[in-house]
Design an enzyme around this catalytic site. Structure first.
Site, PDB file in Angstrom:
ATOM      1  N   CYS A 248      25.234   9.197   8.417  1.00 49.76           N
ATOM      2  CA  CYS A 248      25.178   7.732   8.486  1.00 49.76           C
ATOM      3  C   CYS A 248      26.366   7.156   9.243  1.00 49.76           C
ATOM      4  O   CYS A 248      26.349   6.000   9.649  1.00 49.76           O
ATOM      5  CB  CYS A 248      25.148   7.140   7.067  1.00 49.76           C
ATOM      6  SG  CYS A 248      23.817   7.782   6.051  1.00 49.76           S
TER       7      CYS A 248
ATOM      8  N   THR B 241       0.834  -1.196   0.000  1.00 51.01           N
ATOM      9  CA  THR B 241       0.000   0.000   0.000  1.00 51.01           C
ATOM     10  C   THR B 241       0.869   1.247   0.000  1.00 51.01           C
ATOM     11  O   THR B 241       1.801   1.374   0.805  1.00 51.01           O
ATOM     12  CB  THR B 241      -0.924  -0.001   1.235  1.00 51.01           C
ATOM     13  OG1 THR B 241      -1.718  -1.187   1.218  1.00 51.01           O
ATOM     14  CG2 THR B 241      -1.825   1.216   1.232  1.00 51.01           C
TER      15      THR B 241
END
Length: 382
Positions: free
Chosen positions: A331, A238
């Site tokens: 990161c 979805t």
């Protein structure tokens, strides 16, 4: 205490108009876009409108835009699918790519036995085109070249048009991680005919958890995630409807205001470069980040004259003073490991000096830069 956010290469403040559009989507268009009733059809119309809008700005076909959870998923999807579906047995990249590309390529080397080659870099961190040409000519294997347009740590801009031309000349696919440049530079995929691009909304004042991949029509890639017909069957699940709405609003706002905001942020970077060199004369710039022409206008990576023992406290001190920036990329900033980018381009004696990445946006001011530089100067002096 001042609060100064100078870590926009990690993520950006969400525009108020984006928040408004997302709230509207969550309250008024809550149907599942795959449902056939009116609630679902309304949501589906909004999703397809977003796809068409993004495609129009990039001179792409709507079917070439696939919504993803962000740049990392899109990079993984493209590299892994290229090996599985396109017959790619050689990936050519560089050792200073984002780990979304670098680790994926290394996984494919271990798991699928692909031939992983790294293009040589010059002293500033740019890929050597002569070596890239040599790698492309090396054998007759099907190749994918993956080189990021703007490096997320040092800001270098590669010669993307020339690299694209080299790949076309030698029949290789070309993928570019454009997470640091989509929303900050105009893109025309008919002018620069890359095969694959990736983008993330949170790098241009949109929500986290949404991005897209550009997959050139008839590329031959097949779905990596199965289970439904969403995204033209290419990515099951979805759709993150409210995030797609936010992505569209952020994307349109970025490009409708590009000239004005680019000029403003460029002036901020110019001011930062001049100020930090005046106040801390021993400062050095990593890669080409100190060059306004050869690097992105959104970030600067600096190397400071501080010994390694004192450097341990630097980020903590800046945080205490309310200043947000990164040691290398976001990161890696929580890791004890050094930057893999700087390790490739700096001699060992320079690696021992602390490097910081400052990155700017439309929400920053000269006064904030003055404060950050003054805090740095005081830390170095005391």
């Amino acid at each position: 205490m001042e609060k100064v956010y100078l870590d926009n290469a990690a993520t950006t403040q969400v525009r108020s108009s984006v928040i408004h559009k997302m709230q509207e989507a969550l309250t008024q268009f809550y149907g599942n876009p795959s449902s056939t009733h009116s609630f679902g059809r309304s949501a589906k119309t909004v999703v397809e409108s977003a796809r068409k809008t993004i495609a129009k700005y990039m001179n792409a076909h709507p079917s070439e835009i696939i919504f993803t959870s962000g740049g990392t998923e899109a990079d993984n999807m493209i590299l892994r699918s290229a090996v599985r579906d396109l017959g790619v047995t050689t990936i050519i990249t560089s050792k200073i790519e984002h780990h979304a590309v670098l680790h994926t390529a290394q996984d494919l080397e271990r798991q699928e036995g692909i031939n992983l080659r790294f293009v040589d870099l010059d002293e500033w961190g740019n890929p050597k085109l002569s070596h890239l040409r040599k790698l492309l000519q090396e054998d007759d294997t099907k190749k994918l070249v993956s080189l990021m347009h703007v490096n997320n740590e040092i800001g270098n801009k590669i010669a993307i048009a020339e690299i694209c031309g080299l790949c076309k000349e030698h029949g290789a696919f070309f993928h570019s991680d454009t997470v640091q440049s989509i929303g900050h530079y105009p893109w025309d995929v008919q002018e620069i005919q890359v095969d694959f691009l990736t983008a993330a909304a949170h790098k241009f004042h949109g929500p986290k958890g949404i991005g897209f991949a550009f997959l050139r029509k008839n590329s031959g890639l097949k779905p990596l995630i199965s289970g439904g017909s969403q995204e033209r069957g290419f990515r099951a699940g979805t759709e993150s409807f409210h995030n797609i709405v936010g992505l569209q609003e952020a994307f349109v706002a970025a490009y409708d205001n590009l000239e004005e905001e680019q000029a403003y942020v460029t002036e901020l970077k110019k001011y930062f470069l001049e100020s930090i060199q005046r106040e801390i004369p021993e400062v050095k710039f990593n890669g080409l980040s100190g060059d306004l022409e050869s690097s992105t206008y959104t970030l600067v990576s600096v190397r400071l004259p501080i010994d390694s023992d004192k450097a341990i406290l630097l980020l903590f001190h800046l945080d205490i003073k309310g200043i947000a920036c990164s040691k290398g990329s976001a990161c890696q900033s929580g890791s004890d490991m050094g930057s893999h980018v700087l390790s490739e381009i700096l001699p060992e004696e320079e690696l021992n000096k602390p490097s910081l990445r400052f990155s700017f946006s439309k929400y920053n001011t000269r006064e904030e830069l003055d404060y950050a530089i003054e805090v740095l100067k005081d830390f170095i002096a005391n």
